[in-house]
Motif scaffolding. Structure first.
Motif, PDB file in Angstrom:
ATOM      1  N   SER A  49     -11.484  -2.734   4.740  1.00  8.02           N
ATOM      2  CA  SER A  49     -10.018  -2.753   4.702  1.00  8.02           C
ATOM      3  C   SER A  49      -9.518  -3.528   3.494  1.00  8.02           C
ATOM      4  O   SER A  49      -8.599  -3.080   2.792  1.00  8.02           O
ATOM      5  CB  SER A  49      -9.455  -3.387   5.979  1.00  8.02           C
ATOM      6  N   LEU A  50     -10.117  -4.676   3.241  1.00 14.01           N
ATOM      7  CA  LEU A  50      -9.711  -5.480   2.091  1.00 14.01           C
ATOM      8  C   LEU A  50      -9.944  -4.723   0.785  1.00 14.01           C
ATOM      9  O   LEU A  50      -9.055  -4.648  -0.069  1.00 14.01           O
ATOM     10  CB  LEU A  50     -10.478  -6.805   2.082  1.00 14.01           C
ATOM     11  N   VAL A  51     -11.116  -4.152   0.629  1.00  9.44           N
ATOM     12  CA  VAL A  51     -11.437  -3.435  -0.603  1.00  9.44           C
ATOM     13  C   VAL A  51     -10.553  -2.197  -0.757  1.00  9.44           C
ATOM     14  O   VAL A  51     -10.059  -1.907  -1.852  1.00  9.44           O
ATOM     15  CB  VAL A  51     -12.934  -3.062  -0.630  1.00  9.44           C
ATOM     16  N   ALA A  52     -10.315  -1.473   0.330  1.00  8.50           N
ATOM     17  CA  ALA A  52      -9.493  -0.261   0.246  1.00  8.50           C
ATOM     18  C   ALA A  52      -8.055  -0.580  -0.143  1.00  8.50           C
ATOM     19  O   ALA A  52      -7.453   0.131  -0.952  1.00  8.50           O
ATOM     20  CB  ALA A  52      -9.527   0.490   1.582  1.00  8.50           C
ATOM     21  N   VAL A  53      -7.486  -1.647   0.395  1.00  7.18           N
ATOM     22  CA  VAL A  53      -6.114  -2.014   0.045  1.00  7.18           C
ATOM     23  C   VAL A  53      -6.040  -2.500  -1.399  1.00  7.18           C
ATOM     24  O   VAL A  53      -5.113  -2.153  -2.129  1.00  7.18           O
ATOM     25  CB  VAL A  53      -5.552  -3.068   1.030  1.00  7.18           C
ATOM     26  N   VAL A  54      -7.021  -3.289  -1.828  1.00  4.02           N
ATOM     27  CA  VAL A  54      -7.011  -3.781  -3.207  1.00  4.02           C
ATOM     28  C   VAL A  54      -7.168  -2.630  -4.197  1.00  4.02           C
ATOM     29  O   VAL A  54      -6.458  -2.561  -5.198  1.00  4.02           O
ATOM     30  CB  VAL A  54      -8.112  -4.852  -3.407  1.00  4.02           C
ATOM     31  N   VAL A  55      -8.076  -1.710  -3.920  1.00  2.00           N
ATOM     32  CA  VAL A  55      -8.284  -0.590  -4.834  1.00  2.00           C
ATOM     33  C   VAL A  55      -7.144   0.426  -4.728  1.00  2.00           C
ATOM     34  O   VAL A  55      -6.646   0.915  -5.741  1.00  2.00           O
ATOM     35  CB  VAL A  55      -9.643   0.089  -4.552  1.00  2.00           C
ATOM     36  N   GLY A  56      -6.728   0.741  -3.512  1.00  2.00           N
ATOM     37  CA  GLY A  56      -5.715   1.780  -3.323  1.00  2.00           C
ATOM     38  C   GLY A  56      -4.311   1.367  -3.709  1.00  2.00           C
ATOM     39  O   GLY A  56      -3.544   2.177  -4.238  1.00  2.00           O
ATOM     40  N   ALA A  57      -3.941   0.128  -3.459  1.00  2.00           N
ATOM     41  CA  ALA A  57      -2.562  -0.302  -3.710  1.00  2.00           C
ATOM     42  C   ALA A  57      -2.474  -1.485  -4.654  1.00  2.00           C
ATOM     43  O   ALA A  57      -1.400  -2.049  -4.816  1.00  2.00           O
ATOM     44  CB  ALA A  57      -1.898  -0.668  -2.381  1.00  2.00           C
ATOM     45  N   GLY A  58      -3.551  -1.850  -5.303  1.00  2.00           N
ATOM     46  CA  GLY A  58      -3.580  -3.070  -6.088  1.00  2.00           C
ATOM     47  C   GLY A  58      -2.591  -3.124  -7.229  1.00  2.00           C
ATOM     48  O   GLY A  58      -1.802  -4.069  -7.341  1.00  2.00           O
ATOM     49  N   ILE A  59      -2.582  -2.119  -8.090  1.00  2.00           N
ATOM     50  CA  ILE A  59      -1.712  -2.147  -9.271  1.00  2.00           C
ATOM     51  C   ILE A  59      -0.247  -2.076  -8.857  1.00  2.00           C
ATOM     52  O   ILE A  59       0.597  -2.835  -9.355  1.00  2.00           O
ATOM     53  CB  ILE A  59      -2.071  -0.988 -10.217  1.00  2.00           C
ATOM     54  N   ASP A  60       0.064  -1.163  -7.954  1.00  2.00           N
ATOM     55  CA  ASP A  60       1.459  -1.031  -7.522  1.00  2.00           C
ATOM     56  C   ASP A  60       1.933  -2.269  -6.767  1.00  2.00           C
ATOM     57  O   ASP A  60       3.077  -2.700  -6.922  1.00  2.00           O
ATOM     58  CB  ASP A  60       1.635   0.212  -6.659  1.00  2.00           C
ATOM     59  N   ALA A  61       1.064  -2.854  -5.951  1.00  2.00           N
ATOM     60  CA  ALA A  61       1.441  -4.076  -5.242  1.00  2.00           C
ATOM     61  C   ALA A  61       1.645  -5.224  -6.234  1.00  2.00           C
ATOM     62  O   ALA A  61       2.554  -6.044  -6.054  1.00  2.00           O
ATOM     63  CB  ALA A  61       0.369  -4.454  -4.221  1.00  2.00           C
ATOM     64  N   TRP A  62       0.830  -5.263  -7.280  1.00  2.00           N
ATOM     65  CA  TRP A  62       1.020  -6.288  -8.299  1.00  2.00           C
ATOM     66  C   TRP A  62       2.358  -6.104  -9.002  1.00  2.00           C
ATOM     67  O   TRP A  62       3.082  -7.069  -9.248  1.00  2.00           O
ATOM     68  CB  TRP A  62      -0.115  -6.273  -9.313  1.00  2.00           C
ATOM     69  N   HIS A  63       2.710  -4.867  -9.356  1.00  2.00           N
ATOM     70  CA  HIS A  63       4.004  -4.613  -9.998  1.00  2.00           C
ATOM     71  C   HIS A  63       5.159  -5.016  -9.074  1.00  2.00           C
ATOM     72  O   HIS A  63       6.150  -5.594  -9.539  1.00  2.00           O
ATOM     73  CB  HIS A  63       4.145  -3.142 -10.390  1.00  2.00           C
ATOM     74  N   MET A  97       3.042   3.248   1.543  1.00  2.00           N
ATOM     75  CA  MET A  97       2.218   4.411   1.882  1.00  2.00           C
ATOM     76  C   MET A  97       0.767   4.216   1.453  1.00  2.00           C
ATOM     77  O   MET A  97      -0.147   4.698   2.122  1.00  2.00           O
ATOM     78  CB  MET A  97       2.802   5.671   1.235  1.00  2.00           C
ATOM     79  N   GLU A  98       0.532   3.500   0.353  1.00  2.00           N
ATOM     80  CA  GLU A  98      -0.834   3.230  -0.070  1.00  2.00           C
ATOM     81  C   GLU A  98      -1.536   2.295   0.906  1.00  2.00           C
ATOM     82  O   GLU A  98      -2.712   2.512   1.234  1.00  2.00           O
ATOM     83  CB  GLU A  98      -0.841   2.632  -1.477  1.00  2.00           C
ATOM     84  N   VAL A  99      -0.851   1.287   1.388  1.00  2.00           N
ATOM     85  CA  VAL A  99      -1.460   0.362   2.353  1.00  2.00           C
ATOM     86  C   VAL A  99      -1.731   1.087   3.675  1.00  2.00           C
ATOM     87  O   VAL A  99      -2.814   0.962   4.257  1.00  2.00           O
ATOM     88  CB  VAL A  99      -0.570  -0.882   2.558  1.00  2.00           C
ATOM     89  N   ILE A 100      -0.764   1.865   4.130  1.00  2.00           N
ATOM     90  CA  ILE A 100      -0.960   2.631   5.372  1.00  2.00           C
ATOM     91  C   ILE A 100      -2.099   3.624   5.207  1.00  2.00           C
ATOM     92  O   ILE A 100      -2.942   3.786   6.101  1.00  2.00           O
ATOM     93  CB  ILE A 100       0.349   3.338   5.785  1.00  2.00           C
ATOM     94  N   GLY A 101      -2.154   4.293   4.064  1.00  2.00           N
ATOM     95  CA  GLY A 101      -3.227   5.259   3.815  1.00  2.00           C
ATOM     96  C   GLY A 101      -4.595   4.601   3.764  1.00  2.00           C
ATOM     97  O   GLY A 101      -5.564   5.122   4.321  1.00  2.00           O
ATOM     98  N   ALA A 102      -4.694   3.448   3.099  1.00  2.00           N
ATOM     99  CA  ALA A 102      -5.985   2.766   3.003  1.00  2.00           C
ATOM    100  C   ALA A 102      -6.478   2.313   4.373  1.00  2.00           C
ATOM    101  O   ALA A 102      -7.643   2.524   4.727  1.00  2.00           O
ATOM    102  CB  ALA A 102      -5.871   1.571   2.057  1.00  2.00           C
ATOM    103  N   LEU A 103      -5.593   1.722   5.160  1.00  2.00           N
ATOM    104  CA  LEU A 103      -6.001   1.264   6.489  1.00  2.00           C
ATOM    105  C   LEU A 103      -6.276   2.429   7.433  1.00  2.00           C
ATOM    106  O   LEU A 103      -7.172   2.355   8.276  1.00  2.00           O
ATOM    107  CB  LEU A 103      -4.939   0.332   7.063  1.00  2.00           C
ATOM    108  N   SER A 104      -5.536   3.509   7.279  1.00  2.00           N
ATOM    109  CA  SER A 104      -5.799   4.706   8.092  1.00  2.00           C
ATOM    110  C   SER A 104      -7.136   5.334   7.724  1.00  2.00           C
ATOM    111  O   SER A 104      -7.844   5.849   8.592  1.00  2.00           O
ATOM    112  CB  SER A 104      -4.686   5.731   7.912  1.00  2.00           C
ATOM    113  N   GLY A 105      -7.485   5.292   6.447  1.00  2.00           N
ATOM    114  CA  GLY A 105      -8.786   5.807   6.030  1.00  2.00           C
ATOM    115  C   GLY A 105      -9.933   5.012   6.617  1.00  2.00           C
ATOM    116  O   GLY A 105     -10.943   5.581   7.049  1.00  2.00           O
ATOM    117  N   VAL A 106      -9.788   3.705   6.664  1.00  2.00           N
ATOM    118  CA  VAL A 106     -10.819   2.861   7.279  1.00  2.00           C
ATOM    119  C   VAL A 106     -10.913   3.158   8.773  1.00  2.00           C
ATOM    120  O   VAL A 106     -12.013   3.297   9.326  1.00  2.00           O
ATOM    121  CB  VAL A 106     -10.527   1.369   7.025  1.00  2.00           C
TER     122      VAL A 106
END
Length: 118
Positions: A49-63, A97-106
């Motif tokens: 979950s941690l890796v998926a959220v960082v990879v999936g939403a990392g850049i947009d969450a940083w912005h 949507m990226e966070v929801i998608g990453a956690l749903s994928g896990v």
């Protein structure tokens, strides 16, 4: 990622689907590692979950974080910051949507692993 995503809701849904695939792959990787190392399921779910959220939403969450923290007092600095963001109007919904998608994928990966095990 440098993918040509749509703007608004279609782009947010596309980003969420990409994050869902990242979550599935992350869980598959950590499930394989966890099986060999005899981890409990919670460790594999947590790390994936941690890796998926960082990879999936990392850049947009940083912005999103950067736009909320940094004082953009000059129009020039604001224009420079916004020029680096793809679809700044839909940034918040895209991160969600990226966070929801990453956690749903896990979660989907865990369900598939449990079904195969049973």
């Amino acid at each position: 990622m440098n993918l040509p995503l749509h703007l608004g809701w279609p782009g947010a849904l596309e980003a969420g689907l990409i994050a869902l695939l990242v979550g599935l792959l992350a869980f598959a990787l950590f499930h394989a590692i966890g099986t060999r190392a005899r981890w409990p399921h919670g460790h594999a779910i947590g790390w994936s979950s941690l890796v998926a959220v960082v990879v999936g939403a990392g850049i947009d969450a940083w912005h999103l974080f950067y736009m909320g923290v940094v004082k953009l007092e000059s129009p020039v600095y604001a224009r420079i910051a916004l020029s680096k963001i793809h679809d700044p109007d839909g940034l918040g919904i895209r991160v969600l949507m990226e966070v929801i998608g990453a956690l749903s994928g896990v979660a989907l990966g865990w369900l598939l692993a449990e079904r195969r095990r049973a």
